[in-house]
Design an enzyme around this catalytic site. Structure first.
Site, short mmCIF file in Angstrom:
data_model
loop_
_atom_site.label_atom_id
_atom_site.label_comp_id
_atom_site.label_asym_id
_atom_site.label_seq_id
_atom_site.Cartn_x
_atom_site.Cartn_y
_atom_site.Cartn_z
N LYS A 52 0.91 -1.51 -0.08
CA LYS A 52 -0.31 -0.10 0.14
C LYS A 52 0.93 1.24 -0.01
O LYS A 52 0.38 2.16 -0.61
CB LYS A 52 -1.07 0.29 1.72
CG LYS A 52 -2.01 -0.90 0.97
CD LYS A 52 -3.19 -1.46 2.35
CE LYS A 52 -3.78 -2.40 2.85
NZ LYS A 52 -4.74 -2.66 3.28
N GLN A 96 -4.56 -1.81 9.41
CA GLN A 96 -4.21 -2.47 8.67
C GLN A 96 -4.98 -3.61 9.88
O GLN A 96 -4.39 -4.31 11.08
CB GLN A 96 -3.35 -3.46 8.45
CG GLN A 96 -2.82 -4.21 7.24
CD GLN A 96 -3.50 -4.41 6.51
OE1 GLN A 96 -3.05 -3.46 5.71
NE2 GLN A 96 -3.82 -5.45 6.22
N ASP A 119 -11.28 3.32 4.10
CA ASP A 119 -11.41 1.31 3.95
C ASP A 119 -13.45 1.23 3.34
O ASP A 119 -13.44 0.11 3.22
CB ASP A 119 -11.37 0.95 4.99
CG ASP A 119 -9.61 -0.11 4.89
OD1 ASP A 119 -9.75 -0.22 3.59
OD2 ASP A 119 -9.21 -0.45 5.72
#
Ligand code: NAP
Length: 282
Positions: A52, A96, A119
């Site tokens: 990422k 994460q 997200d």
């Protein structure tokens, strides 16, 4: 059969984003910023986070990485998230998952406000999606919609079947398809006659997590088949939820695994960060 090349589409999106971040920076005299929080030493998470951050660099998004040890307390983790919430250079916050077991994942995620939830996992963003209102949508199902769009696969009035109802894939996928005017059926582990349900699909999305589960006898001739699954087959090779070799003879469009939906997830995350920046700065 047209093979849907997610790797190429994702590369195209990254190239478009590189242009977009540059013009945003010129317009607002400020860089688009994403904070990535990794707690603990899960090796898979470390790889995801590295990828990422690399993708951010490639498109001109500034990344702020925060690596905390596995022993981090709830209070320390919460303090970090709250500092990122207050930071004007941070437009998106990504925690994460999975987190070490002693941490309260729900409570930490709930600290991220809708505007910085890139997200799209927050209840508020899911609510906006359910009401077809502006918000951030989970990256993987958003990536599926982008593939459909870029391959001109019409959803309006089409019968779509989503196999899987998880909060991060199946559920938002079904909502996106409803919002795109498809007639949607959601299947799951308790569905009776899965084969019959799947056979009705013009667009079939598999998000099950079972290697090669969708076979040719479950697919309508000419269907668009989107495989979200990421599994290992009996030889340890990466494979999807769809039995690619048999289904390719039936489907009109098919995504491979790897190289289909997978590469789209990070590309859509980067889009979500740019969208969050624009909403915050405009
Ligand atoms: P999940 O949370 O385990 O959900 C799986 C869903 O499939 C559940 O709703 C489950 O039903 C349903 N299911 C399980 N067995 C079934 C069966 N025999 N028949 C019909 N439905 C069945 O998984 P997920 O997080 O949604 O992920 C699904 C797959 O996508 C996994 O392979 C994952 O690795 C992959 N994935 C890929 C990406 C990407 O970037 N490409 C991102 C996320 C996930 P119940 O609800 O009844 O249990």
């Amino acid at each position: 059969m047209t093979l849907i090349d997610g790797k190429k589409v994702a590369a195209d999106i990254r190239a478009e984003l590189a242009v977009r971040t540059k013009s945003l920076e010129e317009k607002y005299r400020k860089k688009v910023g994403l904070a990535v929080v990794l707690i603990g030493d899960n090796p898979a998470s470390q790889v995801y986070v590295r990828n990422k951050i690399k993708a951010c660099e490639e498109v001109g998004i500034r990344s702020f990485s925060h690596y905390l040890p596995a022993e981090t307390t709830q209070k320390q983790a919460e303090e970090l998230i709250l500092s990122l919430v207050a930071d004007k250079n941070v437009h998106g916050i990504l925690i994460q998952l999975p987190l070490p077991k002693h941490l309260d994942e729900k409570r930490l995620l709930a600290l991220i406000p809708k505007a910085k939830d890139v997200d799209g996992f927050s209840a508020e963003n899911i609510g906006s999606l359910a009401m077809n209102e502006e918000g951030t949508v989970a990256c993987t199902p958003l990536g599926v919609m982008e593939l459909l769009k870029r391959y001109h696969i019409d959803t309006k009035g089409k019968r779509a079947v989503v196999v899987g109802r998880s909060n991060i894939v199946g559920r938002p996928m079904a909502l996106l398809l409803i919002n795109a005017d498809a007639t949607v059926t959601v299947c799951h582990s308790k569905t009776e006659n899965l084969k019959e349900e799947c056979l009705r699909a013009d667009i079939l999305v598999a998000a099950i997590g079972k290697a090669k589960y969708i076979t040719a006898d479950m697919v309508k001739d000419g269907a668009a088949v989107i495989d979200v699954g990421m599994n290992r087959d009996e030889d340890g090779k990466l494979c999807g939820d769809v039995d690619f070799e048999s289904v390719k003879g039936k489907a009109a469009y098919l995504t491979p695994v790897p190289g289909g939906v997978g590469p789209m997830t990070i590309a859509m995350l980067l889009c979500n960060v740019c969208d969050a920046f624009e909403r915050a700065e405009r």
